[in-house]
Enzyme design. Structure first.
Site, PDB file in Angstrom:
ATOM      1  N   ARG A   1       0.828  -1.216   0.000  1.00 28.07           N
ATOM      2  CA  ARG A   1       0.000   0.000   0.000  1.00 28.07           C
ATOM      3  C   ARG A   1       0.868   1.274   0.000  1.00 28.07           C
ATOM      4  O   ARG A   1       0.533   2.257   0.665  1.00 28.07           O
ATOM      5  CB  ARG A   1      -0.912   0.038   1.230  1.00 28.07           C
ATOM      6  CG  ARG A   1      -2.007  -0.996   1.209  1.00 28.07           C
ATOM      7  CD  ARG A   1      -3.017  -0.641   0.120  1.00 28.07           C
ATOM      8  NE  ARG A   1      -4.245  -1.378   0.269  1.00 28.07           N
ATOM      9  CZ  ARG A   1      -4.442  -2.630  -0.161  1.00 28.07           C
ATOM     10  NH1 ARG A   1      -3.470  -3.272  -0.770  1.00 28.07           N
ATOM     11  NH2 ARG A   1      -5.606  -3.218  -0.010  1.00 28.07           N
TER      12      ARG A   1
ATOM     13  N   GLU B   1      -4.971   4.099   6.165  1.00 29.13           N
ATOM     14  CA  GLU B   1      -4.576   3.946   4.761  1.00 29.13           C
ATOM     15  C   GLU B   1      -4.906   5.190   3.937  1.00 29.13           C
ATOM     16  O   GLU B   1      -4.089   5.624   3.131  1.00 29.13           O
ATOM     17  CB  GLU B   1      -5.277   2.709   4.186  1.00 29.13           C
ATOM     18  CG  GLU B   1      -4.607   2.204   2.927  1.00 29.13           C
ATOM     19  CD  GLU B   1      -5.457   1.207   2.175  1.00 29.13           C
ATOM     20  OE1 GLU B   1      -5.799   0.166   2.742  1.00 29.13           O
ATOM     21  OE2 GLU B   1      -5.770   1.485   1.015  1.00 29.13           O
TER      22      GLU B   1
ATOM     23  N   SER C   1     -10.660  -0.290   3.012  1.00 25.47           N
ATOM     24  CA  SER C   1      -9.931  -0.503   4.271  1.00 25.47           C
ATOM     25  C   SER C   1      -9.480   0.841   4.816  1.00 25.47           C
ATOM     26  O   SER C   1      -8.802   1.589   4.107  1.00 25.47           O
ATOM     27  CB  SER C   1      -8.674  -1.332   4.029  1.00 25.47           C
ATOM     28  OG  SER C   1      -8.995  -2.563   3.442  1.00 25.47           O
TER      29      SER C   1
HETATM   30  N1  EPU Z   1     -11.479 -10.493   9.500  1.00 22.84           N
HETATM   31  C1  EPU Z   1     -12.088 -10.311  10.719  1.00 22.84           C
HETATM   32  N2  EPU Z   1     -13.182  -9.511  10.780  1.00 22.84           N
HETATM   33  C2  EPU Z   1     -13.701  -8.902   9.687  1.00 22.84           C
HETATM   34  C3  EPU Z   1     -13.083  -9.091   8.440  1.00 22.84           C
HETATM   35  C4  EPU Z   1     -11.966  -9.894   8.371  1.00 22.84           C
HETATM   36  O1  EPU Z   1     -11.645 -10.852  11.726  1.00 22.84           O
HETATM   37  O2  EPU Z   1     -14.678  -8.168   9.836  1.00 22.84           O
HETATM   38  C5  EPU Z   1     -10.268 -11.341   9.457  1.00 22.84           C
HETATM   39  C6  EPU Z   1     -10.568 -12.731   8.954  1.00 22.84           C
HETATM   40  O3  EPU Z   1      -9.821 -13.644   9.703  1.00 22.84           O
HETATM   41  C7  EPU Z   1     -10.041 -12.717   7.530  1.00 22.84           C
HETATM   42  C8  EPU Z   1      -8.876 -11.746   7.635  1.00 22.84           C
HETATM   43  O4  EPU Z   1      -9.314 -10.766   8.586  1.00 22.84           O
HETATM   44  O5  EPU Z   1      -9.628 -13.981   7.153  1.00 22.84           O
HETATM   45  C9  EPU Z   1      -8.524 -11.056   6.348  1.00 22.84           C
HETATM   46  O6  EPU Z   1      -9.681 -10.429   5.807  1.00 22.84           O
HETATM   47  P1  EPU Z   1      -9.776 -10.079   4.259  1.00 22.84           P
HETATM   48  O7  EPU Z   1      -9.450 -11.264   3.463  1.00 22.84           O
HETATM   49  O8  EPU Z   1     -11.054  -9.386   4.000  1.00 22.84           O
HETATM   50  O9  EPU Z   1      -8.548  -9.107   4.025  1.00 22.84           O
HETATM   51  P2  EPU Z   1      -8.009  -7.824   4.793  1.00 22.84           P
HETATM   52  O10 EPU Z   1      -6.604  -8.127   5.176  1.00 22.84           O
HETATM   53  O11 EPU Z   1      -8.908  -7.393   5.882  1.00 22.84           O
HETATM   54  C10 EPU Z   1      -6.991  -6.781   2.646  1.00 22.84           C
HETATM   55  C11 EPU Z   1      -6.992  -5.466   1.925  1.00 22.84           C
HETATM   56  C12 EPU Z   1      -8.295  -5.284   1.165  1.00 22.84           C
HETATM   57  C13 EPU Z   1      -8.418  -6.415   0.144  1.00 22.84           C
HETATM   58  C14 EPU Z   1      -8.388  -7.752   0.909  1.00 22.84           C
HETATM   59  C15 EPU Z   1      -8.379  -8.946   0.002  1.00 22.84           C
HETATM   60  C16 EPU Z   1      -5.585  -4.039   3.299  1.00 22.84           C
HETATM   61  C17 EPU Z   1      -5.514  -2.876   4.213  1.00 22.84           C
HETATM   62  N3  EPU Z   1      -6.796  -4.386   2.877  1.00 22.84           N
HETATM   63  O12 EPU Z   1      -8.015  -6.743   3.626  1.00 22.84           O
HETATM   64  O13 EPU Z   1      -8.209  -4.067   0.451  1.00 22.84           O
HETATM   65  O14 EPU Z   1      -9.615  -6.319  -0.596  1.00 22.84           O
HETATM   66  O15 EPU Z   1      -7.175  -7.833   1.704  1.00 22.84           O
HETATM   67  O16 EPU Z   1      -7.135  -9.068  -0.614  1.00 22.84           O
HETATM   68  O17 EPU Z   1      -4.547  -4.606   2.945  1.00 22.84           O
HETATM   69  C18 EPU Z   1      -8.760  -1.745   0.466  1.00 22.84           C
HETATM   70  O18 EPU Z   1      -7.557  -1.524   0.493  1.00 22.84           O
HETATM   71  O19 EPU Z   1      -9.603  -0.822   0.444  1.00 22.84           O
HETATM   72  C19 EPU Z   1      -9.230  -3.136   0.504  1.00 22.84           C
HETATM   73  C20 EPU Z   1     -10.508  -3.445   0.605  1.00 22.84           C
END
Ligand code: EPU
Length: 340
Positions: A164, A334, A238
């Site tokens: 990012r 972010e 995010s």
């Molecule tokens: N999780 C929770 N609670 C929630 C949502 C998720 O505990 O409400 C935990 C779960 O264990 C899940 C893990 O977090 O397995 C990861 O969640 P997710 O796969 O949705 O990914 P993220 O790390 O939360 C990142 C990016 C997103 C991107 C997704 C998928 C960042 C800051 N965000 O989110 O990017 O879509 O991975 O690759 O790196 C964005 O930047 O706007 C964005 C949406």
């Protein structure tokens, strides 16, 4: 070049919060870019380049000029048997560019479907999702040096991409107006299915050997389910980055917090799930004034309707403070915050 004084920015940011700019300049053509270069003296202290407004929080008005680069255009500029170089002007809608690339029979962007924003902003924060980052397909870009340095070309290695992050978001923040980007796409498709959820979604769709369009369809379905649509509910995706910490700290945390997801990085570093930490502080779905932590995804802050930018910022700060108190982890926002 369209010029508006005392312009409302409400329809220009995906949080849909009200804020005003002293002046708004909209550049719609190469001629506008030329006119802008010769007539406007950019002041990095108060002027601002705005893309799709999907990664910004206006917690205050901006007492300067907001520049919208809306020059569009996309084309294939080099085509060998497999590798195809695509050029897009900064004002192209990112998701439409992804769909267009798929229509051309090209792969590389399918995991990045439905990310809000414009092509010119994609390299700024090295957009990434579902196992792919822009830097995986990025070739080069051209940008206007707003310090009066004329047009400059940046190859992949010049952009200092990170998670990012890029030079355009860090040490050169506010200095360059990205004009067009070039991406290295492929005709031969190698699916990137390391993110478990994409494989699972394809299984649900009954697809074993997906093409690029099917991977993008799977990603679109996941995003629609997991993330609130900014056209309906104001948000900036995010709101926090996933914190990257040392392996020893991560393992210590996991001992106390079984279930905390860890993602190994280079150099003995580990990425923690910010969403998990926020949810385990009890924030998921909770409101503070007219702002809330989304009940769909704990990493997303939402405008419940008519929230001000400062209300959303106050919520962000409360979330940060409780993650720090409970787990000793600092969350870094972010989006760019104006008036922090
Ligand atoms: N999780 C929770 N609670 C929630 C949502 C998720 O505990 O409400 C935990 C779960 O264990 C899940 C893990 O977090 O397995 C990861 O969640 P997710 O796969 O949705 O990914 P993220 O790390 O939360 C990142 C990016 C997103 C991107 C997704 C998928 C960042 C800051 N965000 O989110 O990017 O879509 O991975 O690759 O790196 C964005 O930047 O706007 C964005 C949406």
């Amino acid at each position: 070049m369209k010029r508006t004084r005392q312009a409302s920015l409400r329809n220009l940011n995906s949080f849909s919060v009200e804020a005003f700019a002293d002046q708004l300049l909209e550049l719609d053509s190469a001629d506008d870019l030329q006119e802008f270069t010769s007539t406007h003296r950019f002041d990095p202290a108060c002027d601002l380049v705005l893309g799709g407004g999907s990664n910004i929080l206006f917690a205050a008005d901006t007492h300067g000029t907001v520049i919208l680069n809306r020059v569009t255009g996309k084309r294939i500029i080099a085509d060998s048997n497999d590798e195809v170089l695509v050029e897009a002007w900064a004002g192209e809608n990112w998701h439409k560019l992804v769909l267009w690339s798929l229509e051309q029979g090209l792969s590389g962007l399918e995991n990045l479907a439905l990310i809000p924003g414009l092509a010119g902003a994609a390299p700024m924060q090295n957009i990434g999702a579902y196992g792919v980052e822009l830097s995986d397909v990025f070739d080069s870009l051209e940008a206007l040096d707003l310090n009066g340095g004329g047009m400059r070309e940046f190859k992949h290695g010049d952009c200092h991409f990170g998670y990012r992050d890029s030079r355009f978001k860090s040490h050169d923040a506010g200095r360059f107006l990205i004009i067009r980007i070039r991406l290295r796409l492929r005709r031969h498709f190698v699916p990137k299915l390391a993110y478990q959820g994409v494989r699972e979604e394809l299984n649900t769709m009954g697809i074993d050997e997906p093409g690029p369009a099917e991977v993008s369809e799977a990603v679109i379905r996941i995003r629609r389910r997991k993330l609130p649509d900014p056209a309906v509910t104001g948000n900036a995706g995010s709101f926090f980055k996933n914190p990257v910490v040392s392996r020893s700290l991560a393992e210590q945390l996991q001992k106390d917090l079984p279930g905390l997801p860890l993602y190994s990085q280079e150099n003995d570093q580990v990425k923690l799930s910010a969403a998990w930490l926020i949810e385990h502080c009890g924030w998921k779905g909770r409101s503070m004034g007219r702002a809330a932590v989304s009940a769909q995804h704990a990493l997303v802050l939402i405008n419940k309707g008519d929230a001000t930018g400062s209300e959303i910022l106050a919520l962000a700060e409360a979330v940060q403070a409780s993650v720090k108190t409970n787990f000793g982890v600092e969350l870094e926002p972010e989006p760019l915050i104006i008036g922090a």
